[in-house]
Scaffold this active site. Structure first.
Site, PDB file in Angstrom:
ATOM      1  N   CYS A  70       0.872  -1.172   0.000  1.00  0.00           N
ATOM      2  CA  CYS A  70       0.000   0.000   0.000  1.00  0.00           C
ATOM      3  C   CYS A  70       0.907   1.220   0.000  1.00  0.00           C
ATOM      4  CB  CYS A  70      -0.860  -0.027   1.263  1.00  0.00           C
ATOM      5  SG  CYS A  70      -1.877   1.430   1.493  1.00  0.00           S
ATOM      6  N   CYS A 206      -0.509   3.545  -6.542  1.00  0.00           N
ATOM      7  CA  CYS A 206      -1.512   3.013  -5.618  1.00  0.00           C
ATOM      8  C   CYS A 206      -1.774   1.604  -6.122  1.00  0.00           C
ATOM      9  CB  CYS A 206      -2.785   3.847  -5.666  1.00  0.00           C
ATOM     10  SG  CYS A 206      -4.184   3.058  -4.813  1.00  0.00           S
TER      11      CYS A 206
END
Ligand code: DGL
Length: 283
Positions: A70, A206
């Protein structure tokens, strides 16, 4: 031991999938903090606390190494946790554990340089500037981690970030591809307007965006190279495990998927790259 992989939701599965291919015998536990996703619009303090809680959960399940799949957690929380929390937590646990991120491997892949390298030649003029676009969550874009760290290493690369506030949430909710394509197109055009032209290369900063990498590829000029985080992270983990024989990644091929959100099957976008539906257990 097992390798833990953490994300706010399903995005990190893109990295997890590549890690599983690279280390087929290793034991993996994936944790999606879907009760608190998306992270991208949260404050720094919230992201630090949620990331810490995710790591604690994975260490409690027997993981020795946790990969933060992440960008938002890695760019906002990783350094803080490594410096201020992990040393005391390791002593408390009484065994070696570590948290690795996804940003360092991405920067190594983008610069073609090892992390340890920092530019010695700041006075020299770059002949040509390679323009690198970064599509990311607002929290990652606000951290400016890609701009700062790439600038330390390569004077001939100019980084421009485009925050995409709605995209991770839409992907997490399994939005139709046409809707995603329209949003992605808008962000590609917004970045182009800001730079004055399209970027030469792009980072999908992302892990959720990797699920729809083909839509980014279609919105960018044909052939724009994308720096692939799953690949870069798998390479970095292989190098890390070689340097740290104290961490053994297990050998039973365990695959567990935990969520703080609603257990059961994940959205159908996941199936498109995983091949089969995945069932999540409650965390
Ligand atoms: N997939 C995550 C990332 O790489 C988080 C997205 C979000 O929760 O906003 O940043």
């Amino acid at each position: 031991m097992a390798i833990g992989v953490f994300d706010s939701g399903v995005g990190g599965l893109t990295v997890h999938h590549r890690l599983v291919e690279r280390f087929p015998a290793a034991d993996f536990i994936y944790l999606a903090d879907q009760a608190n996703a998306p992270y991208g619009g949260r404050s720094g303090e919230e992201i630090v606390e949620l990331t810490k809680a995710g790591c604690v959960r994975l260490f409690a399940e027997g993981c020795d190494v946790v990969v933060l799949a992440c960008n938002t957690a890695a760019s906002v929380a990783l350094r803080r946790l490594q410096q201020t929390w992990l040393p005391a937590y390791r002593r408390e646990l009484g065994r070696p554990v570590n948290i690795l991120g996804i940003v360092v491997p991405t920067i190594e892949a983008a610069t073609g340089l090892p992390w340890e390298h920092e530019a010695q030649w700041r006075e020299e003029k770059a002949e040509k500037v390679d323009v690198l676009g970064v599509f990311a969550t607002p929290a990652t874009a606000r951290s400016r981690v890609y701009e700062i760290e790439i600038d330390k290493r390569r004077q001939d690369v100019a980084v421009f970030s485009e925050p995409c506030p709605e995209l991770a949430r839409m992907i997490e909710a399994g939005a139709p591809r046409e809707e995603l394509a329209a949003v992605i197109d808008r962000h590609v055009q917004a970045l182009k307007t800001r730079i004055g032209r399209h970027p030469d290369r792009a980072i999908l900063g992302c892990t959720h965006y990797e699920i729809v990498a083909d839509l980014f590829q279609a919105a960018l000029p044909a052939g724009t190279p994308l720096i692939r985080q799953p690949e870069a992270t798998a390479d970095a983990l292989a190098r890390y495990l070689e340097r740290h024989p104290e961490f053994r990644p297990g050998e039973r091929g365990v695959r567990r998927f935990l969520t703080t959100g609603r257990p059961g099957e994940q959205n159908s976008l996941v199936e498109t790259f995983w091949g089969t539906p995945l069932r999540f257990e409650p965390a």
